[in-house]
Motif scaffolding. Structure first.
Motif, PDB file in Angstrom:
ATOM      1  N   ASN A   5       0.856  -1.173   0.000  1.00  0.00           N
ATOM      2  CA  ASN A   5       0.000   0.000   0.000  1.00  0.00           C
ATOM      3  C   ASN A   5       0.896   1.228   0.000  1.00  0.00           C
ATOM      4  OD1 ASN A   5      -2.470   1.036  -0.219  1.00  0.00           O
ATOM      5  ND2 ASN A   5      -3.245   0.332   1.763  1.00  0.00           N
ATOM      6  N   LEU A   6       1.491   1.501  -1.126  1.00  0.00           N
ATOM      7  CA  LEU A   6       2.464   2.570  -1.196  1.00  0.00           C
ATOM      8  C   LEU A   6       1.884   3.809  -1.855  1.00  0.00           C
ATOM      9  CD1 LEU A   6       5.486   0.459  -2.453  1.00  0.00           C
ATOM     10  CD2 LEU A   6       4.775   0.924  -0.111  1.00  0.00           C
ATOM     11  N   ASN A   7       2.431   4.923  -1.458  1.00  0.00           N
ATOM     12  CA  ASN A   7       2.085   6.156  -2.140  1.00  0.00           C
ATOM     13  C   ASN A   7       3.158   6.485  -3.169  1.00  0.00           C
ATOM     14  OD1 ASN A   7      -0.353   6.830  -0.988  1.00  0.00           O
ATOM     15  ND2 ASN A   7       0.622   7.785   0.808  1.00  0.00           N
ATOM     16  N   ILE A   8       2.770   6.479  -4.409  1.00  0.00           N
ATOM     17  CA  ILE A   8       3.702   6.836  -5.469  1.00  0.00           C
ATOM     18  C   ILE A   8       3.382   8.254  -5.926  1.00  0.00           C
ATOM     19  CG2 ILE A   8       4.533   6.266  -7.763  1.00  0.00           C
ATOM     20  CD1 ILE A   8       5.237   4.199  -5.686  1.00  0.00           C
ATOM     21  N   ASP A   9       4.373   9.099  -5.799  1.00  0.00           N
ATOM     22  CA  ASP A   9       4.183  10.512  -6.162  1.00  0.00           C
ATOM     23  C   ASP A   9       4.846  10.767  -7.513  1.00  0.00           C
ATOM     24  OD1 ASP A   9       4.065  13.191  -6.475  1.00  0.00           O
ATOM     25  OD2 ASP A   9       5.232  13.711  -4.685  1.00  0.00           O
ATOM     26  N   ARG A  10       4.021  10.861  -8.513  1.00  0.00           N
ATOM     27  CA  ARG A  10       4.572  11.007  -9.871  1.00  0.00           C
ATOM     28  C   ARG A  10       5.123  12.392 -10.137  1.00  0.00           C
ATOM     29  NH1 ARG A  10       2.743   6.188 -12.631  1.00  0.00           N
ATOM     30  NH2 ARG A  10       4.043   6.781 -14.373  1.00  0.00           N
ATOM     31  N   GLN A  19      11.149   5.134  -5.442  1.00  0.00           N
ATOM     32  CA  GLN A  19      10.073   5.280  -4.459  1.00  0.00           C
ATOM     33  C   GLN A  19       9.557   3.910  -4.041  1.00  0.00           C
ATOM     34  OE1 GLN A  19       6.967   8.196  -5.285  1.00  0.00           O
ATOM     35  NE2 GLN A  19       8.311   9.275  -6.724  1.00  0.00           N
ATOM     36  N   VAL A  20       9.464   3.016  -5.010  1.00  0.00           N
ATOM     37  CA  VAL A  20       9.007   1.662  -4.692  1.00  0.00           C
ATOM     38  C   VAL A  20      10.016   0.967  -3.781  1.00  0.00           C
ATOM     39  CG1 VAL A  20       8.426  -0.595  -5.644  1.00  0.00           C
ATOM     40  CG2 VAL A  20       7.736   1.486  -6.842  1.00  0.00           C
ATOM     41  N   VAL A  21      11.299   1.104  -4.103  1.00  0.00           N
ATOM     42  CA  VAL A  21      12.343   0.512  -3.266  1.00  0.00           C
ATOM     43  C   VAL A  21      12.202   0.996  -1.832  1.00  0.00           C
ATOM     44  CG1 VAL A  21      14.813   0.491  -2.787  1.00  0.00           C
ATOM     45  CG2 VAL A  21      14.008   0.152  -5.121  1.00  0.00           C
ATOM     46  N   GLN A  22      12.099   2.299  -1.679  1.00  0.00           N
ATOM     47  CA  GLN A  22      11.994   2.860  -0.331  1.00  0.00           C
ATOM     48  C   GLN A  22      10.756   2.345   0.382  1.00  0.00           C
ATOM     49  OE1 GLN A  22      12.205   7.012  -1.544  1.00  0.00           O
ATOM     50  NE2 GLN A  22      14.312   7.186  -0.783  1.00  0.00           N
ATOM     51  N   GLY A  23       9.654   2.279  -0.357  1.00  0.00           N
ATOM     52  CA  GLY A  23       8.407   1.826   0.238  1.00  0.00           C
ATOM     53  C   GLY A  23       8.497   0.398   0.728  1.00  0.00           C
ATOM     54  N   ILE A  24       9.059  -0.474  -0.097  1.00  0.00           N
ATOM     55  CA  ILE A  24       9.141  -1.878   0.298  1.00  0.00           C
ATOM     56  C   ILE A  24      10.141  -2.051   1.437  1.00  0.00           C
ATOM     57  CG2 ILE A  24       9.761  -4.195  -0.479  1.00  0.00           C
ATOM     58  CD1 ILE A  24       8.679  -3.530  -3.195  1.00  0.00           C
ATOM     59  N   GLU A  25      11.243  -1.316   1.369  1.00  0.00           N
ATOM     60  CA  GLU A  25      12.215  -1.364   2.473  1.00  0.00           C
ATOM     61  C   GLU A  25      11.538  -0.985   3.791  1.00  0.00           C
ATOM     62  OE1 GLU A  25      15.419   1.207   1.476  1.00  0.00           O
ATOM     63  OE2 GLU A  25      16.691  -0.406   0.689  1.00  0.00           O
ATOM     64  N   ALA A  26      10.781   0.099   3.725  1.00  0.00           N
ATOM     65  CA  ALA A  26      10.108   0.561   4.938  1.00  0.00           C
ATOM     66  C   ALA A  26       9.136  -0.500   5.436  1.00  0.00           C
ATOM     67  CB  ALA A  26       9.379   1.873   4.673  1.00  0.00           C
ATOM     68  N   ALA A  27       8.390  -1.109   4.502  1.00  0.00           N
ATOM     69  CA  ALA A  27       7.410  -2.116   4.890  1.00  0.00           C
ATOM     70  C   ALA A  27       8.085  -3.316   5.539  1.00  0.00           C
ATOM     71  CB  ALA A  27       6.609  -2.564   3.669  1.00  0.00           C
ATOM     72  N   ILE A  28       9.253  -3.668   5.039  1.00  0.00           N
ATOM     73  CA  ILE A  28       9.965  -4.813   5.613  1.00  0.00           C
ATOM     74  C   ILE A  28      10.495  -4.467   7.006  1.00  0.00           C
ATOM     75  CG2 ILE A  28      12.023  -6.253   5.399  1.00  0.00           C
ATOM     76  CD1 ILE A  28      11.598  -6.283   2.408  1.00  0.00           C
TER      77      ILE A  28
END
Lengths: 245, 245
Positions: A5-10, A19-28
């Motif tokens: 459930n990430l926020n992607i800011d285009r 942004q996806v990398v950061q989001g998944i890292e944070a989720a992990i």
DNA sequence: TTTGTTTGCTTGTCAGGACATAGTCTATCA
DNA sequence: TGATAGACTATGTCCTGACAAGCAAACAAA
């Protein structure tokens, strides 16, 4: 499950894949994505974030390389573990200490602008008679001596002086002078404290010391810096995460 | 200049981008591509090899990551240096020694199938009462003692015995049992040889030793192995290349 | 029960195109 | 002469589309 459930800011200047990398890292790291859990497949994940599959893949590639994810063809993608420490990187001791909240201080024991000795000339591949900055420093943390550092730096890149070395890390100085480090060859070993090192490091002759020799290259291929450091073994060790490719 | 002359075999099972990686690596190591020289731009290179730009980029990405190439937007791509050593990887001492042509031998000092002690249980995150293989080995090279190794291995993955440990490396055994290592957390430090270690390593009490603690995970996230090794500092050190990303 | 086969899922590889962005160089103007 | 603006070049990002290959589970045949 792992539908994220990430926020992607285009409109952000940060690339989408990052942004996806950061989001998944944070989720992990936050535990939202538990170790061992499976993620949705690339296509669905990409679709749910309104991204193309290559962009999604590029993000996951990076996470696989850093060791957080594992992919298996025909099976899926899984979270390996949250216990990936930061990879041993090209940073100075000063930076590392500051980041973890310690208060590093530096005492410059000697500082010279001199002809490179044989060792430095070979390490930096300099012609005979070339000059370098050569200096030795004592690094203390909260008043406790930690490391004794001897370095040689090319003198045709940045003008150095004793005062700035006392207040800032070597790599910080070089970076702010426009040096972009790319590579370093490094060797870690051990040695016994001798009569010169022991009093400076606040220990006794015969105590165990960790040694580190490093030569660093910048992005133009120049050998910029070489150094020989010794650390008190009871207060320092090198920690790293190895990733199998 | 950097227009390359590679043979791309489209019928090979080796992916095209990887063939390009190997080709450029070979060109760099053979000196065909000298350090500092510039390559043609991605588009022309791709065209000259009849590849698409993404494929060419993927190959160059890998070379940039490994530190052989540097790219700058608007400028071009350059060979950094040929002095990249192999990155410190997830391999066993046994493998490393064999590769450089040494003749490693192993003496198994102790071998037990026992309940994991607290340290091993924590490192491998095992429940109370779980069993592990616990063993200590002495590694010698050409008859000279080099390392004293203490390891604990989960017992629910592979059945181990003393005989195979004496003739093969630990990682070799585990790999041939289907364990695919992915990650390892490792710490390198120093210590003084004590009365137990010194005679085994053929040195004296008080000699410098390099210590290495490692815990390794496989591709399913299982913590497979943890170990504490000590090496004679006068004959071993850890060498690695760090790449700035 | 066992063995071989098929089918569907997921990642792996590759192509071609489009636009953005950051350097570098040149030409122009003050 | 010096600074600025623009053209040019090369990499950076992102998209759509397609097929290959490995894996697992369901299925069919011996």
């Amino acid at each position: 499950m792992g539908s994220l459930n990430l926020n992607i800011d285009r409109s952000s200047p940060v690339p989408l894949y990052h942004q996806v990398v950061q989001g998944i890292e944070a989720a992990i790291h936050s535990g939202t994505l538990a170790p061992g859990s499976r993620l949705d497949n690339e296509i669905d994940l990409a679709a749910s974030l309104n991204l193309s599959r290559p962009t999604m893949r590029k993000a996951m590639d990076e996470l696989v390389r850093s060791g957080l994810l594992v992919r298996k063809r025909g099976v899926g993608t899984q979270v390996v573990s949250s216990q990936v420490r930061r990879h041993l990187e090209l940073s100075s001791l000063f930076d590392d200490l500051q980041r973890v909240g310690s208060k590093p201080a530096t005492e410059v024991l000697s500082f010279m602008h001199m002809e490179a000795d044989d060792a430095a000339r070979e390490a930096l591949q300099l012609p005979k008679g070339a000059k370098v900055y050569h200096f030795t420093r004592l690094r203390t943390v909260d008043g406790k001596p930690l490391a004794l550092m001897e370095n040689s730096v090319r003198d045709d890149i940045v003008a150095m002086d004793e005062a700035s070395l006392a207040s800032r890390g070597l790599y910080e100085i070089l970076r702010s002078a426009g040096v972009n480090f790319r590579l370093a060859n490094q060797r870690i070993g051990a040695v016994i404290a001798n009569a010169y090192q022991a009093p400076l490091l606040g220990t006794t002759v015969g105590a165990a010391l960790v040694t580190m020799e490093r030569t660093a290259l910048d992005d133009t291929g120049r050998l910029v810096e070489t150094g020989h450091h010794v650390y008190r073994a009871d207060s320092y060790s090198f920690e790293m995460t190895l990733v199998q490719r």
